[in-house]
Enzyme design. Sequence first.
Site, mmCIF file in Angstrom:
data_model
loop_
_atom_site.group_PDB
_atom_site.id
_atom_site.type_symbol
_atom_site.label_atom_id
_atom_site.label_comp_id
_atom_site.label_asym_id
_atom_site.label_seq_id
_atom_site.Cartn_x
_atom_site.Cartn_y
_atom_site.Cartn_z
ATOM 1 C CD GLU A 1 -3.560 -7.575 2.399
ATOM 2 O OE1 GLU A 1 -4.225 -7.788 3.423
ATOM 3 O OE2 GLU A 1 -3.013 -6.484 2.179
ATOM 4 C CD GLU B 1 1.191 -6.007 5.246
ATOM 5 O OE1 GLU B 1 0.453 -5.927 4.263
ATOM 6 O OE2 GLU B 1 1.938 -6.988 5.466
ATOM 7 C CB ALA C 1 -0.908 -0.001 1.231
ATOM 8 N N GLY D 1 -0.217 -5.263 0.420
ATOM 9 C CA GLY D 1 -1.446 -5.122 -0.351
ATOM 10 C C GLY D 1 -1.346 -5.717 -1.737
#
Length: 356
Positions: free
Chosen positions: A139, A159, A90, A136
């Site tokens: 994901e 993360e 992200a 992300g």
Amino acid sequence: MGNVWDVLKPRDLELGPPAAGAPGPWRNWHLARDEQGIAWLLLDKPGARVNTLSEEVVAELNDVLEQLERELPQGVVMRSAKPSGFIAGADIGEFRGMADAAAVEARLKEAHAVVDRLDRLKAPTVAVVHGYCLGGGLEVALACDYRIAVDDARLGFPEVMLGLHPGLGGTVRLPRLINPLEAMTMMLTGRNVYAARAKPLGLVDAVVPERHVKAAAYAAVEGKLKARRGGLLITLVNTDAGRKLAAKRMRAQTATKAPIAHYPAPHALIDLWETHGRDPKAMQQAEIASFAQLLVGDTSRNLVRVFFLREKLKGMADGKFAGRRVHVIGAGAMGGDIAAWCAWQGFTVTLGDVKP
């Protein structure tokens, strides 16, 4: 002999039909269909060396998916047009300074809706991963039906290094795809998994050289790529009893390296899985709430600050330093040697240590 070297030399990325790279209605995404009716969806953030999931990128992906739903292709191949890799997580810079957990939750719910929409698309979806596929980015890949890794791919959830845990569905999808103990280890440690290891884990369905990407993607769309899904071990570990037993051991091991008072994220992740691992919907909602609380907490804010300071230092690493004073924190063997070298080079040096 020349033909042999042509085969062995590094290949350009397989990006589908030429029209896939042409300007379109979106800044970050490019979409084109090939002669087989397969849509090639390329992510290429303008002006950036790596792709990250910004609010704009996610919003555009939602628009792309809406178009694909209206005119359903034979399949969708998603990949990055950047040589550096798929998606490096992200755009955490967008969360800097956010102090309202409710506002973070609202943004996360919107992003989850987009990833869920990709998951539900009624056409086979294939994520082709090269280079970095982190946070992300992984994901998004997990929301696809198939994952194909090029030899150099590195997949992971870093993360925890920022005082967080996956927040875009990773805590839900990963333990239901691979051995939950392996999944939790990936998320708790933040370590990357290389392509060769990702295949036996079941994280990817195939590992191929770049020259075979197109053939592998077609095989996946046509249902010819064997994908390992589920299994007795995954089912057993994900039971209430299995999660409770595993979580107890995870907490004990985690506490020795990351005390909960200073590093709450790994402990929150274990709680999430133990409490909600059986119910994906409840897990998703709890993941969003937990991520939001961690993001506005002191630990994450400080670790994010350190991350950006480190990135700033990397940008300054040209071998030149205009200052004349150096302060060394830690006066042990290494700190002492660093201080001595700096003094020898003519700098004014001071040292600091917890023990005078």
